[in-house]
Enzyme design. Structure first.
Site, short mmCIF file in Angstrom:
data_model
loop_
_atom_site.label_atom_id
_atom_site.label_comp_id
_atom_site.label_asym_id
_atom_site.label_seq_id
_atom_site.Cartn_x
_atom_site.Cartn_y
_atom_site.Cartn_z
N GLU A 25 0.85 -1.19 0.00
CA GLU A 25 0.00 0.00 0.00
C GLU A 25 0.89 1.24 0.00
OE1 GLU A 25 -2.54 2.45 3.38
OE2 GLU A 25 -2.42 0.26 3.52
N LYS A 84 -10.80 -1.93 7.39
CA LYS A 84 -9.56 -1.65 8.14
C LYS A 84 -9.93 -1.24 9.55
CE LYS A 84 -5.93 1.90 8.18
NZ LYS A 84 -5.28 2.96 7.36
#
Length: 212
Positions: A44, A133
């Site tokens: 990421e 998340k």
């Protein structure tokens, strides 16, 4: 790949390496390539990293097909579109913004919104987010994740924040499906590749031991 296939790949990988900082494009690419070479094939690049969009695009052109490059810290629909245009294969946010999630889904891109409370997790799930998340995870730890999952056992939680090789096992036992790993792995401009490899190896081993 569609969103379901992307989600399956992220679950299988288990570790999402977070690259964030004023590295510059070349250094960001170097770090991402080293991570993939270490066996962490899901990376990421946060949008508040210098040259993030350019780095994402170039990595998509150069890395192997089994490497996954996503954009993080995606907070608005405008950022969603910019990340998709750059070639991001998945998006991760610190927040849940329904408009941003809807735009990602129309584009067929997996989006993991950031949640903390049961209400936020359920709202994201109802919006079509099967993976979310959990951030900041270390604030209340594995016990909080276990408590969340009791009524929300069909939500895939990806804890992020303060997780390392010593604590990852407790989160696996609490029901985490994958992890966002930042400073326990990527340590800044002066970090050597040898240090990155050593940290990656410890995390991979700890996760494998916890899962099996």
């Amino acid at each position: 790949m569609d969103m379901t296939e992307t989600a399956t790949a992220l679950r299988a990988s288990g570790l999402i390496a977070i690259v964030r900082g004023d590295y510059g494009v070349a250094r960001t690419i170097e770090i991402a390539e080293a991570l993939v070479g270490c066996g962490i094939n899901t990376v990421e690049i946060t949008l508040n990293t210098t040259g993030a969009l350019e780095a994402i695009g170039r990595l998509r052109d150069t890395l192997a097909p089994d490497a996954w490059i996503g954009a993080g810290t995606v907070r608005t629909p405008r950022q969603v579109q910019a990340a998709i245009d750059a070639g991001a294969q998945f998006l991760i946010s610190p927040n849940f913004d329904p408009e941003s999630v809807a735009l990602s889904q129309r584009a067929g891109i997996l989006h993991l919104p950031g949640v903390f409370t049961p209400s936020e997790a359920q709202a994201a799930f109802a919006a079509g987010c099967n993976l979310v998340k959990l951030f900041p995870a270390d604030l209340l730890g594995p016990a909080y994740l276990k408590a969340l999952r009791a009524p929300l056992d069909d939500v895939g939680f990806v804890p992020t924040g303060g997780i390392d090789a010593e604590t990852i096992g407790a989160y696996v036992q609490a029901g985490a499906v994958a992890f966002g790993i930042g400073s326990a792995l990527v340590r800044g401009t002066d970090q050597t590749v040898a240090d990155l490899r050593a940290r990656a190896a410890r995390l991979i081993e700890a996760l494998q031991q916890a899962r099996w």
